[in-house]
Design a protein around this motif. Structure first.
Motif, PDB file in Angstrom:
ATOM      1  N   LYS A   1      -5.459 -29.384  17.788  1.00 58.80           N
ATOM      2  CA  LYS A   1      -6.025 -30.504  17.037  1.00 58.80           C
ATOM      3  C   LYS A   1      -6.470 -30.134  15.608  1.00 58.80           C
ATOM      4  O   LYS A   1      -6.106 -30.790  14.640  1.00 58.80           O
ATOM      5  CB  LYS A   1      -7.193 -31.113  17.803  1.00 58.80           C
ATOM      6  CG  LYS A   1      -7.662 -32.417  17.196  1.00 58.80           C
ATOM      7  CD  LYS A   1      -8.713 -33.080  18.055  1.00 58.80           C
ATOM      8  CE  LYS A   1      -9.186 -34.363  17.399  1.00 58.80           C
ATOM      9  NZ  LYS A   1     -10.243 -35.014  18.155  1.00 58.80           N
ATOM     10  N   ASP A   2      -7.260 -29.055  15.463  1.00 59.02           N
ATOM     11  CA  ASP A   2      -7.813 -28.739  14.142  1.00 59.02           C
ATOM     12  C   ASP A   2      -6.732 -28.369  13.147  1.00 59.02           C
ATOM     13  O   ASP A   2      -6.720 -28.816  12.002  1.00 59.02           O
ATOM     14  CB  ASP A   2      -8.835 -27.599  14.246  1.00 59.02           C
ATOM     15  CG  ASP A   2     -10.070 -28.073  14.995  1.00 59.02           C
ATOM     16  OD1 ASP A   2     -10.266 -29.306  15.063  1.00 59.02           O
ATOM     17  OD2 ASP A   2     -10.797 -27.220  15.536  1.00 59.02           O
ATOM     18  N   LYS A   3      -5.795 -27.543  13.611  1.00 60.14           N
ATOM     19  CA  LYS A   3      -4.709 -27.091  12.733  1.00 60.14           C
ATOM     20  C   LYS A   3      -3.854 -28.299  12.334  1.00 60.14           C
ATOM     21  O   LYS A   3      -3.446 -28.447  11.186  1.00 60.14           O
ATOM     22  CB  LYS A   3      -3.870 -26.053  13.511  1.00 60.14           C
ATOM     23  CG  LYS A   3      -3.009 -25.184  12.684  1.00 60.14           C
ATOM     24  CD  LYS A   3      -3.658 -23.801  12.449  1.00 60.14           C
ATOM     25  CE  LYS A   3      -2.992 -23.066  11.303  1.00 60.14           C
ATOM     26  NZ  LYS A   3      -3.566 -23.371  10.024  1.00 60.14           N
ATOM     27  N   LEU A   4      -3.596 -29.134  13.313  1.00 65.63           N
ATOM     28  CA  LEU A   4      -2.765 -30.311  13.045  1.00 65.63           C
ATOM     29  C   LEU A   4      -3.431 -31.230  12.025  1.00 65.63           C
ATOM     30  O   LEU A   4      -2.790 -31.736  11.094  1.00 65.63           O
ATOM     31  CB  LEU A   4      -2.513 -31.081  14.347  1.00 65.63           C
ATOM     32  CG  LEU A   4      -1.641 -32.326  14.192  1.00 65.63           C
ATOM     33  CD1 LEU A   4      -0.231 -31.948  13.779  1.00 65.63           C
ATOM     34  CD2 LEU A   4      -1.584 -33.126  15.478  1.00 65.63           C
ATOM     35  N   LYS A   5      -4.733 -31.400  12.172  1.00 58.96           N
ATOM     36  CA  LYS A   5      -5.469 -32.282  11.268  1.00 58.96           C
ATOM     37  C   LYS A   5      -5.350 -31.767   9.822  1.00 58.96           C
ATOM     38  O   LYS A   5      -5.085 -32.543   8.888  1.00 58.96           O
ATOM     39  CB  LYS A   5      -6.934 -32.344  11.694  1.00 58.96           C
ATOM     40  CG  LYS A   5      -7.727 -33.412  11.008  1.00 58.96           C
ATOM     41  CD  LYS A   5      -9.077 -33.587  11.667  1.00 58.96           C
ATOM     42  CE  LYS A   5      -9.901 -34.609  10.929  1.00 58.96           C
ATOM     43  NZ  LYS A   5     -11.187 -34.848  11.536  1.00 58.96           N
ATOM     44  N   GLU A   6      -5.512 -30.453   9.697  1.00 56.55           N
ATOM     45  CA  GLU A   6      -5.415 -29.830   8.374  1.00 56.55           C
ATOM     46  C   GLU A   6      -4.013 -30.063   7.789  1.00 56.55           C
ATOM     47  O   GLU A   6      -3.847 -30.509   6.661  1.00 56.55           O
ATOM     48  CB  GLU A   6      -5.644 -28.334   8.582  1.00 56.55           C
ATOM     49  CG  GLU A   6      -6.133 -27.553   7.380  1.00 56.55           C
ATOM     50  CD  GLU A   6      -6.321 -26.098   7.805  1.00 56.55           C
ATOM     51  OE1 GLU A   6      -5.596 -25.255   7.268  1.00 56.55           O
ATOM     52  OE2 GLU A   6      -7.147 -25.835   8.709  1.00 56.55           O
ATOM     53  N   HIS A   7      -3.005 -29.763   8.603  1.00 59.01           N
ATOM     54  CA  HIS A   7      -1.604 -29.899   8.213  1.00 59.01           C
ATOM     55  C   HIS A   7      -1.279 -31.345   7.816  1.00 59.01           C
ATOM     56  O   HIS A   7      -0.686 -31.622   6.777  1.00 59.01           O
ATOM     57  CB  HIS A   7      -0.767 -29.453   9.417  1.00 59.01           C
ATOM     58  CG  HIS A   7       0.703 -29.709   9.327  1.00 59.01           C
ATOM     59  ND1 HIS A   7       1.529 -28.958   8.525  1.00 59.01           N
ATOM     60  CD2 HIS A   7       1.491 -30.620   9.943  1.00 59.01           C
ATOM     61  CE1 HIS A   7       2.768 -29.410   8.661  1.00 59.01           C
ATOM     62  NE2 HIS A   7       2.773 -30.425   9.500  1.00 59.01           N
ATOM     63  N   VAL A   8      -1.754 -32.271   8.639  1.00 56.45           N
ATOM     64  CA  VAL A   8      -1.456 -33.683   8.451  1.00 56.45           C
ATOM     65  C   VAL A   8      -2.140 -34.223   7.183  1.00 56.45           C
ATOM     66  O   VAL A   8      -1.583 -35.038   6.458  1.00 56.45           O
ATOM     67  CB  VAL A   8      -1.885 -34.434   9.738  1.00 56.45           C
ATOM     68  CG1 VAL A   8      -2.291 -35.847   9.461  1.00 56.45           C
ATOM     69  CG2 VAL A   8      -0.769 -34.409  10.756  1.00 56.45           C
ATOM     70  N   ASN A   9      -3.346 -33.732   6.903  1.00 57.37           N
ATOM     71  CA  ASN A   9      -4.038 -34.188   5.697  1.00 57.37           C
ATOM     72  C   ASN A   9      -3.336 -33.723   4.418  1.00 57.37           C
ATOM     73  O   ASN A   9      -3.307 -34.442   3.422  1.00 57.37           O
ATOM     74  CB  ASN A   9      -5.505 -33.753   5.712  1.00 57.37           C
ATOM     75  CG  ASN A   9      -6.323 -34.685   6.593  1.00 57.37           C
ATOM     76  OD1 ASN A   9      -5.963 -35.841   6.788  1.00 57.37           O
ATOM     77  ND2 ASN A   9      -7.400 -34.179   7.151  1.00 57.37           N
ATOM     78  N   ILE A  10      -2.746 -32.526   4.473  1.00 55.75           N
ATOM     79  CA  ILE A  10      -1.976 -32.043   3.316  1.00 55.75           C
ATOM     80  C   ILE A  10      -0.744 -32.943   3.135  1.00 55.75           C
ATOM     81  O   ILE A  10      -0.421 -33.374   2.038  1.00 55.75           O
ATOM     82  CB  ILE A  10      -1.565 -30.564   3.504  1.00 55.75           C
ATOM     83  CG1 ILE A  10      -2.822 -29.685   3.538  1.00 55.75           C
ATOM     84  CG2 ILE A  10      -0.591 -30.103   2.410  1.00 55.75           C
ATOM     85  CD1 ILE A  10      -2.586 -28.255   3.952  1.00 55.75           C
ATOM     86  N   LEU A  11      -0.091 -33.227   4.261  1.00 57.45           N
ATOM     87  CA  LEU A  11       1.091 -34.109   4.202  1.00 57.45           C
ATOM     88  C   LEU A  11       0.733 -35.474   3.634  1.00 57.45           C
ATOM     89  O   LEU A  11       1.472 -36.050   2.834  1.00 57.45           O
ATOM     90  CB  LEU A  11       1.678 -34.300   5.592  1.00 57.45           C
ATOM     91  CG  LEU A  11       2.363 -33.091   6.206  1.00 57.45           C
ATOM     92  CD1 LEU A  11       2.746 -33.378   7.643  1.00 57.45           C
ATOM     93  CD2 LEU A  11       3.608 -32.739   5.405  1.00 57.45           C
ATOM     94  N   LEU A  12      -0.429 -35.976   4.036  1.00 61.92           N
ATOM     95  CA  LEU A  12      -0.859 -37.291   3.559  1.00 61.92           C
ATOM     96  C   LEU A  12      -0.999 -37.264   2.035  1.00 61.92           C
ATOM     97  O   LEU A  12      -0.487 -38.153   1.346  1.00 61.92           O
ATOM     98  CB  LEU A  12      -2.183 -37.690   4.219  1.00 61.92           C
ATOM     99  CG  LEU A  12      -2.840 -38.974   3.712  1.00 61.92           C
ATOM    100  CD1 LEU A  12      -1.954 -40.180   3.967  1.00 61.92           C
ATOM    101  CD2 LEU A  12      -4.195 -39.212   4.382  1.00 61.92           C
ATOM    102  N   GLN A  13      -1.654 -36.234   1.512  1.00 61.66           N
ATOM    103  CA  GLN A  13      -1.836 -36.141   0.061  1.00 61.66           C
ATOM    104  C   GLN A  13      -0.485 -36.086  -0.650  1.00 61.66           C
ATOM    105  O   GLN A  13      -0.261 -36.750  -1.654  1.00 61.66           O
ATOM    106  CB  GLN A  13      -2.695 -34.915  -0.320  1.00 61.66           C
ATOM    107  CG  GLN A  13      -4.154 -35.018   0.121  1.00 61.66           C
ATOM    108  CD  GLN A  13      -4.774 -36.393  -0.140  1.00 61.66           C
ATOM    109  OE1 GLN A  13      -4.594 -37.000  -1.184  1.00 61.66           O
ATOM    110  NE2 GLN A  13      -5.481 -36.921   0.857  1.00 61.66           N
TER     111      GLN A  13
END
Ligand code: ATP
Ligand code: MG
Length: 298
Positions: A38-50
């Motif tokens: 979950k935590d790693k994915l959240k970080e990864h996904v937030n970068i993708l969002l930006q």
């Protein structure tokens, strides 16, 4: 970019019967992403969002310059699924002049005096623009199907399955007309769980600064949850077409919803191969003349 295969997974396949119970509303829905944790994915996904938000800003400018297509994005969901927040975040970098959001509430008397597509037709995006429908003509086969007493002033006739089939057909025909005329349509169902909706309602009730977001109707509609799920399943199945696809977006975690929605919008725009208009010889000559005139100024 979130890999195409993940987006494909969220896209409902045309002709496929769907059971919303089979769609996870959390972050673990997508096999390939589960392994991150979950935590790693959240970080990864937030970068993708930006990254996607930056790309969306330029894609929208190009959509405007290209001036052949318009983009209609439809958001449907149960209350508190996060339509408003998703729209706000995903569109944050887009030039407001090229984008309009319409929120459709209970129809007015004037709107009820017209055919059910009238108020939506009036607010379709022009070529080069993005139009966002926060609720849409789908309400006319969702809330209205759950509460058929909302149907007023129509000619006599049974409000049976044939009646609803006709409405789906009207919607499909309408969308086909739009697509043929250069409107690209993306439809999102933000799939929130009943438990998460309860948590969000409780939050609205407990926090004074959020009280205004709660309405008594939210609770009374929650009691019809199962009917709504059936209405959604049927509407999505029948109106999910190659050219106007539905995406079922897990909505229990806002960071997942926003990232997926942004990614689907950007990849759809990317797929259009938009280009700046090519200038004719005469136009290039005119620019050359203008440059010379400016240079010749004292
Ligand atoms: P919020 O997140 O602020 O609650 P919302 O989209 O739910 O946003 P509301 O003002 O709470 O906005 O609710 C709008 C209501 O209007 C919804 O209950 C919806 O079902 C209803 N509505 C929308 N379109 C129609 C329609 N065509 N016929 C009847 N009711 C409709
Ligand atoms: Mg509401």
């Amino acid at each position: 970019m979130i890999k195409q295969e993940y987006n494909d997974h969220l896209r409902v396949l045309p002709g496929k019967k769907i059971h919303l119970k089979d769609f996870d509303t959390g972050w673990t829905q997508i096999e390939g992403l589960k392994e991150y944790g979950k935590d790693k994915l959240k970080e990864h996904v937030n970068i993708l969002l930006q990254q996607n938000l930056v790309e969306l800003t330029s894609a929208q400018q190009l959509l405007y310059a290209d001036d052949r297509y318009s983009l209609l994005i439809i958001f449907q969901a149960m209350d508190a699924a996060g339509k408003d927040g998703t729209i706000k975040h995903v569109m944050s970098g887009v030039n407001p002049q090229g984008c309009q959001v319409f929120s459709f509430k209970k129809p007015s008397d004037e709107e009820m005096n017209h055919n059910f597509l009238w108020r939506y037709m009036k607010n379709l995006p022009e070529r080069g623009r993005i139009g966002i429908f926060n609720r849409s003509y789908y309400e006319d086969v969702l809330v209205v199907k759950v509460h058929p007493e909302l149907l007023k002033n129509l000619p006599d006739g049974k409000r049976n399955s044939a009646f609803w089939e006709n409405r789906y057909e009207d919607i499909n025909t309408f969308e086909r007309h739009l697509v043929r005329n250069g409107t690209v349509i993306i439809k999102f169902f933000l799939n929130v769980s009943k438990e998460e909706q309860k948590k969000r309602f409780m939050d609205r009730l407990m926090r004074p600064e959020k009280n205004w977001k709660f309405s008594a109707a939210d609770l009374s509609e929650r009691a019809y949850w199962t009917d709504y799920m059936h209405a959604y399943e049927e509407a999505i199945r029948v109106t999910n077409t190659e050219s106007a696809p539905w995406y079922i977006i897990p909505a229990d975690n806002k960071w997942v919803t926003r990232a997926l929605v942004a990614d689907i919008i950007t990849s759809t725009l990317r797929g259009l191969e938009l280009k700046f208009p090519k200038l004719s010889e005469a136009q290039l000559e005119m620019l050359d003349e203008a440059r010379k005139t400016l240079e010749a100024e004292a």
